[in-house]
Design an enzyme around this catalytic site. Structure first.
Site, PDB file in Angstrom:
ATOM      1  N   LYS A  22       2.549  13.702  -6.684  1.00 21.85           N
ATOM      2  CA  LYS A  22       1.945  12.967  -5.554  1.00 21.85           C
ATOM      3  C   LYS A  22       2.995  12.160  -4.801  1.00 21.85           C
ATOM      4  CE  LYS A  22      -0.163   8.853  -6.316  1.00 21.85           C
ATOM      5  NZ  LYS A  22       0.297   7.710  -5.512  1.00 21.85           N
ATOM      6  N   ASN A  23       3.831  11.426  -5.539  1.00 15.85           N
ATOM      7  CA  ASN A  23       4.746  10.486  -4.887  1.00 15.85           C
ATOM      8  C   ASN A  23       5.969  11.157  -4.261  1.00 15.85           C
ATOM      9  OD1 ASN A  23       2.969   8.506  -5.428  1.00 15.85           O
ATOM     10  ND2 ASN A  23       4.161   7.529  -7.066  1.00 15.85           N
ATOM     11  N   ARG A 102      -1.347   2.889   1.139  1.00 18.63           N
ATOM     12  CA  ARG A 102      -0.120   2.172   1.483  1.00 18.63           C
ATOM     13  C   ARG A 102       1.012   3.058   1.976  1.00 18.63           C
ATOM     14  NH1 ARG A 102       1.638  -2.659   0.475  1.00 18.63           N
ATOM     15  NH2 ARG A 102       3.726  -1.810   0.360  1.00 18.63           N
ATOM     16  N   CYS A 126      -2.806  -4.899  -2.204  1.00 20.20           N
ATOM     17  CA  CYS A 126      -3.597  -3.884  -2.880  1.00 20.20           C
ATOM     18  C   CYS A 126      -3.860  -4.366  -4.292  1.00 20.20           C
ATOM     19  CB  CYS A 126      -2.908  -2.536  -2.862  1.00 20.20           C
ATOM     20  SG  CYS A 126      -1.557  -2.443  -4.004  1.00 20.20           S
ATOM     21  N   ARG A 131       2.633  -6.511  -2.567  1.00 20.94           N
ATOM     22  CA  ARG A 131       3.356  -5.352  -2.033  1.00 20.94           C
ATOM     23  C   ARG A 131       3.748  -5.498  -0.559  1.00 20.94           C
ATOM     24  NH1 ARG A 131       0.752   0.057  -4.324  1.00 20.94           N
ATOM     25  NH2 ARG A 131       2.865   0.828  -4.088  1.00 20.94           N
ATOM     26  N   PRO A 132       4.692  -6.395  -0.284  1.00 18.15           N
ATOM     27  CA  PRO A 132       5.128  -6.604   1.099  1.00 18.15           C
ATOM     28  C   PRO A 132       5.945  -5.418   1.648  1.00 18.15           C
ATOM     29  CG  PRO A 132       6.496  -7.865  -0.418  1.00 18.15           C
ATOM     30  CD  PRO A 132       5.424  -7.226  -1.241  1.00 18.15           C
ATOM     31  N   ASP A 134       8.655  -6.226   3.843  1.00 15.08           N
ATOM     32  CA  ASP A 134       9.806  -6.886   4.471  1.00 15.08           C
ATOM     33  C   ASP A 134      11.096  -6.066   4.334  1.00 15.08           C
ATOM     34  OD1 ASP A 134       9.460  -7.455   1.715  1.00 15.08           O
ATOM     35  OD2 ASP A 134      10.901  -9.092   1.815  1.00 15.08           O
ATOM     36  N   LEU A 135      11.269  -5.393   3.213  1.00 15.59           N
ATOM     37  CA  LEU A 135      12.526  -4.655   3.009  1.00 15.59           C
ATOM     38  C   LEU A 135      12.552  -3.357   3.821  1.00 15.59           C
ATOM     39  CD1 LEU A 135      12.949  -5.273  -0.838  1.00 15.59           C
ATOM     40  CD2 LEU A 135      13.994  -6.511   1.078  1.00 15.59           C
ATOM     41  N   ASP A 316       4.457   3.131 -13.419  1.00 19.13           N
ATOM     42  CA  ASP A 316       3.289   4.000 -13.252  1.00 19.13           C
ATOM     43  C   ASP A 316       2.798   4.597 -14.576  1.00 19.13           C
ATOM     44  OD1 ASP A 316       3.280   3.469 -10.574  1.00 19.13           O
ATOM     45  OD2 ASP A 316       4.192   5.363  -9.965  1.00 19.13           O
ATOM     46  N   ILE A 338       7.834  -4.717 -12.297  1.00 19.82           N
ATOM     47  CA  ILE A 338       7.848  -4.214 -10.910  1.00 19.82           C
ATOM     48  C   ILE A 338       6.748  -4.864 -10.070  1.00 19.82           C
ATOM     49  CG2 ILE A 338       7.768  -2.145  -9.442  1.00 19.82           C
ATOM     50  CD1 ILE A 338      10.132  -2.056 -11.338  1.00 19.82           C
ATOM     51  N   ARG A 408      -7.430  10.255  -6.538  1.00 22.37           N
ATOM     52  CA  ARG A 408      -6.290   9.974  -5.664  1.00 22.37           C
ATOM     53  C   ARG A 408      -5.007  10.538  -6.275  1.00 22.37           C
ATOM     54  NH1 ARG A 408      -5.052   4.235  -4.768  1.00 22.37           N
ATOM     55  NH2 ARG A 408      -3.350   5.347  -3.790  1.00 22.37           N
TER      56      ARG A 408
HETATM   57  N1  EPU Z   1       8.925  -4.803  -2.435  1.00 23.89           N
HETATM   58  C1  EPU Z   1       9.207  -5.911  -1.652  1.00 23.89           C
HETATM   59  N2  EPU Z   1       9.386  -5.705  -0.313  1.00 23.89           N
HETATM   60  C2  EPU Z   1       9.286  -4.484   0.260  1.00 23.89           C
HETATM   61  C3  EPU Z   1       9.014  -3.364  -0.549  1.00 23.89           C
HETATM   62  C4  EPU Z   1       8.839  -3.559  -1.914  1.00 23.89           C
HETATM   63  O1  EPU Z   1       9.279  -7.024  -2.144  1.00 23.89           O
HETATM   64  O2  EPU Z   1       9.458  -4.398   1.474  1.00 23.89           O
HETATM   65  C5  EPU Z   1       8.717  -4.989  -3.876  1.00 23.89           C
HETATM   66  C6  EPU Z   1       7.334  -4.591  -4.334  1.00 23.89           C
HETATM   67  O3  EPU Z   1       6.392  -5.607  -4.121  1.00 23.89           O
HETATM   68  C7  EPU Z   1       7.575  -4.291  -5.792  1.00 23.89           C
HETATM   69  C8  EPU Z   1       8.988  -3.704  -5.804  1.00 23.89           C
HETATM   70  O4  EPU Z   1       9.592  -4.130  -4.578  1.00 23.89           O
HETATM   71  O5  EPU Z   1       7.579  -5.487  -6.516  1.00 23.89           O
HETATM   72  C9  EPU Z   1       9.058  -2.197  -5.893  1.00 23.89           C
HETATM   73  O6  EPU Z   1       8.194  -1.616  -4.934  1.00 23.89           O
HETATM   74  P1  EPU Z   1       8.494  -0.190  -4.295  1.00 23.89           P
HETATM   75  O7  EPU Z   1       8.805  -0.375  -2.864  1.00 23.89           O
HETATM   76  O8  EPU Z   1       9.494   0.515  -5.127  1.00 23.89           O
HETATM   77  O9  EPU Z   1       7.082   0.515  -4.434  1.00 23.89           O
HETATM   78  P2  EPU Z   1       6.384   1.514  -3.401  1.00 23.89           P
HETATM   79  O10 EPU Z   1       7.395   2.318  -2.693  1.00 23.89           O
HETATM   80  O11 EPU Z   1       5.390   0.769  -2.606  1.00 23.89           O
HETATM   81  C10 EPU Z   1       6.200   3.535  -5.054  1.00 23.89           C
HETATM   82  C11 EPU Z   1       5.119   4.376  -5.621  1.00 23.89           C
HETATM   83  C12 EPU Z   1       4.302   3.553  -6.597  1.00 23.89           C
HETATM   84  C13 EPU Z   1       5.231   3.075  -7.707  1.00 23.89           C
HETATM   85  C14 EPU Z   1       6.396   2.289  -7.112  1.00 23.89           C
HETATM   86  C15 EPU Z   1       7.421   1.865  -8.129  1.00 23.89           C
HETATM   87  C16 EPU Z   1       4.571   6.016  -3.938  1.00 23.89           C
HETATM   88  C17 EPU Z   1       3.599   6.538  -2.952  1.00 23.89           C
HETATM   89  N3  EPU Z   1       4.256   4.882  -4.555  1.00 23.89           N
HETATM   90  O12 EPU Z   1       5.569   2.440  -4.392  1.00 23.89           O
HETATM   91  O13 EPU Z   1       3.326   4.412  -7.150  1.00 23.89           O
HETATM   92  O14 EPU Z   1       4.528   2.272  -8.617  1.00 23.89           O
HETATM   93  O15 EPU Z   1       7.061   3.094  -6.111  1.00 23.89           O
HETATM   94  O16 EPU Z   1       7.944   2.962  -8.787  1.00 23.89           O
HETATM   95  O17 EPU Z   1       5.609   6.610  -4.160  1.00 23.89           O
HETATM   96  C18 EPU Z   1       1.225   5.037  -7.996  1.00 23.89           C
HETATM   97  O18 EPU Z   1       1.550   6.221  -7.788  1.00 23.89           O
HETATM   98  O19 EPU Z   1       0.227   4.710  -8.691  1.00 23.89           O
HETATM   99  C19 EPU Z   1       2.046   3.982  -7.433  1.00 23.89           C
HETATM  100  C20 EPU Z   1       1.624   2.729  -7.268  1.00 23.89           C
END
Ligand code: EPU
Length: 429
Positions: A22-23, A102, A126, A131-132, A134-135, A316, A338, A408
């Site tokens: 999925k991811n 998201r 969520c 889950r901001p 900003d980055l 995950d 995380i 999902r």
């Molecule tokens: N974060 C920030 N700012 C940002 C982006 C992220 O502070 O702008 C923080 C997040 O809040 C978190 C950390 O950085 O604490 C890591 O978040 P990441 O950006 O890596 O997560 P994501 O890209 O939103 C993806 C997967 C998630 C998985 C995470 C971590 C997809 C579609 N989603 O989310 O998958 O848990 O990476 O590996 O790829 C799931 O499939 O159930 C799922 C939640």
């Protein structure tokens, strides 16, 4: 809303085909926005999130063709999507669509890279935390976009195109890395992404982008270099196997006992999780067909695990491991680093008789002799599937409500488990 009924106590025996990830499928579909030619994706899982993203891309004017069944194809074969973003007619991703998933926020990068503008709703919080983004915004700014935030929307502009730049992530982010990669692929000049996520799904997307004509090196390491190109072309790419689905079923087998071949699974995608399973008492072996997991007789040993970015133990799989440890002989410690709020499964597992105490970001799981079936539900897909794992070993009937969350991220879960001897059925309505 559908429910899943599970009567626990049966060991699992047989084979489970692992679907495409999925991811990886989601960002790969989004990458289709980067080119006016057709991107063909094979091995795409049939999931609610994939269908939702099809709707979102459709709103931008993308045509997605799903060819009919081919001779000899079975339900276990993933679907093929022909994604054609020949003309992007709308660069806005509205709240109604983005708020449902998201990852759809990630369309911001290809839209601004190719069209010079994008207006994408903020995804908001969520169930697993704030889950901001900003980055992701920082990455786009480093690559020359100007960003405005207005009325809950992120408006990104780069009228004369994006420019190569240096993106240094203060913390590892999967979505941030996907965003930087897709934006840098079409930027003018060379970009360097430091502290990049090393997840296999990043490598899969970079491989696909390279097939489309991008010039990306270093994906899978923390430093990715992208030499921007003026345009990308069509390509054909097969989605890599889902490591989280693999780890989930591996834990289900460790929980119930039995012997199952996880067909098509690749051990290097989840080595940390396999190591933990072996420590807990499961047998794991690798063959040409996939990963074979078994547990016969012996009990489960407790483990101490901390989630962290790849190649460490994935967040995950945290809920699924916790379900498994509810039956271990002793106390396990699981620390989540995380997401700040990814413990919703704790109180639901307690309904089945689990003994779990939270101390900050660490869960202490006291293994119990037996679990007993109960009605449960969860608001996140990994938490939901952890309840399924617990239910498979619980005495009597468990009803998992809000199956929408399972759909999902898990393709035909009841069918895959049922074929291995589990008593699992879906109750509609
Ligand atoms: N974060 C920030 N700012 C940002 C982006 C992220 O502070 O702008 C923080 C997040 O809040 C978190 C950390 O950085 O604490 C890591 O978040 P990441 O950006 O890596 O997560 P994501 O890209 O939103 C993806 C997967 C998630 C998985 C995470 C971590 C997809 C579609 N989603 O989310 O998958 O848990 O990476 O590996 O790829 C799931 O499939 O159930 C799922 C939640």
């Amino acid at each position: 809303m559908d429910r899943i009924r599970i009567v626990g106590g049966r060991p699992l025996h047989g084979a489970i085909p692992i679907s495409g990830a999925k991811n990886a499928a989601l960002p790969l579909m989004i990458a289709g926005l980067l080119t006016e030619e057709t991107l063909i994706l094979d091995n795409v899982p049939r999931l609610a999130d994939v269908a939702q993203l099809q709707r979102i891309l459709g709103n931008h004017g993308v045509d997605i063709l799903v060819p009919g069944k081919k001779k000899g194809a079975t339900v276990d074969d993933g679907q093929t999507l022909h994604i054609s973003a020949a003309k992007i007619i709308d660069t806005t991703a509205p709240y109604e669509l983005v708020s449902k998933m998201r990852a759809s926020f990630w369309v911001v990068a290809p839209l601004v890279a190719r069209m010079g503008e994008a207006k994408v709703s903020m995804p908001g919080g969520c169930a697993i935390g704030t889950r901001p983004v900003d980055l992701l915004i920082m990455a786009l700014e480093q690559l020359g976009a100007t960003i405005e935030i207005e009325g809950g929307y992120v408006i990104a502009r780069a009228k004369n195109g994006l420019k190569g730049g240096e993106v240094v992530f203060p913390k590892v982010t999967v979505g941030g890395t996907h965003t930087a990669l897709m934006a840098a692929a079409l930027a003018n000049g060379t970009s360097v992404i430091e502290n990049a996520a090393r997840e296999p799904e990043i490598v899969d997307v970079a491989d696909c982008l390279n097939k489309m004509g991008a010039k990306i090196t270093g994906a899978g390491t923390s430093r990715i270099v992208v030499e921007g190109v003026p345009r990308l072309k069509g390509a054909r790419h097969s989605v890599l196997p889902d490591r989280i689905e693999t780890g989930t079923y591996a834990m289900a087998v460790a929980m119930t006992g039995g012997d199952v071949m996880l067909q098509g699974a690749r051990p290097e995608l989840l080595q940390a999780a396999l190591d933990v399973l072996v420590k807990s008492g499961a047998q794991v072996s690798v063959t040409n067909e996939g990963i074979r997991v078994s547990r016969n007789g012996g009990g489960l040993a407790p483990v101490d695990v901390t989630t962290a970015p790849f190649p460490e133990f994935p967040t995950d799989l945290q809920a699924q491991l916790m379900a498994l440890m509810t039956r271990a002989r002793g106390t396990s410690h699981i620390t989540e680093t995380i997401f700040e709020n990814r413990f919703m499964h704790v109180q639901e597992l307690a309904r089945l008789g689990a003994q779990i105490r939270l101390e900050g970001q660490t869960a202490l799981i006291e293994g119990v002799e037996k679990l007993k079936g109960a009605p449960v539900m969860a608001t996140d897909l990994r938490a939901s599937v952890s309840l399924v794992i617990a239910a498979l070993a619980a005495e009597g009937e468990t009803m998992v409500n809000r199956v929408y969350h399972l759909d999902r991220g898990f393709e035909r879960l009841e069918d895959k488990l049922g074929r291995c001897g589990a008593d699992v059925s879906r109750i509609s309505g």
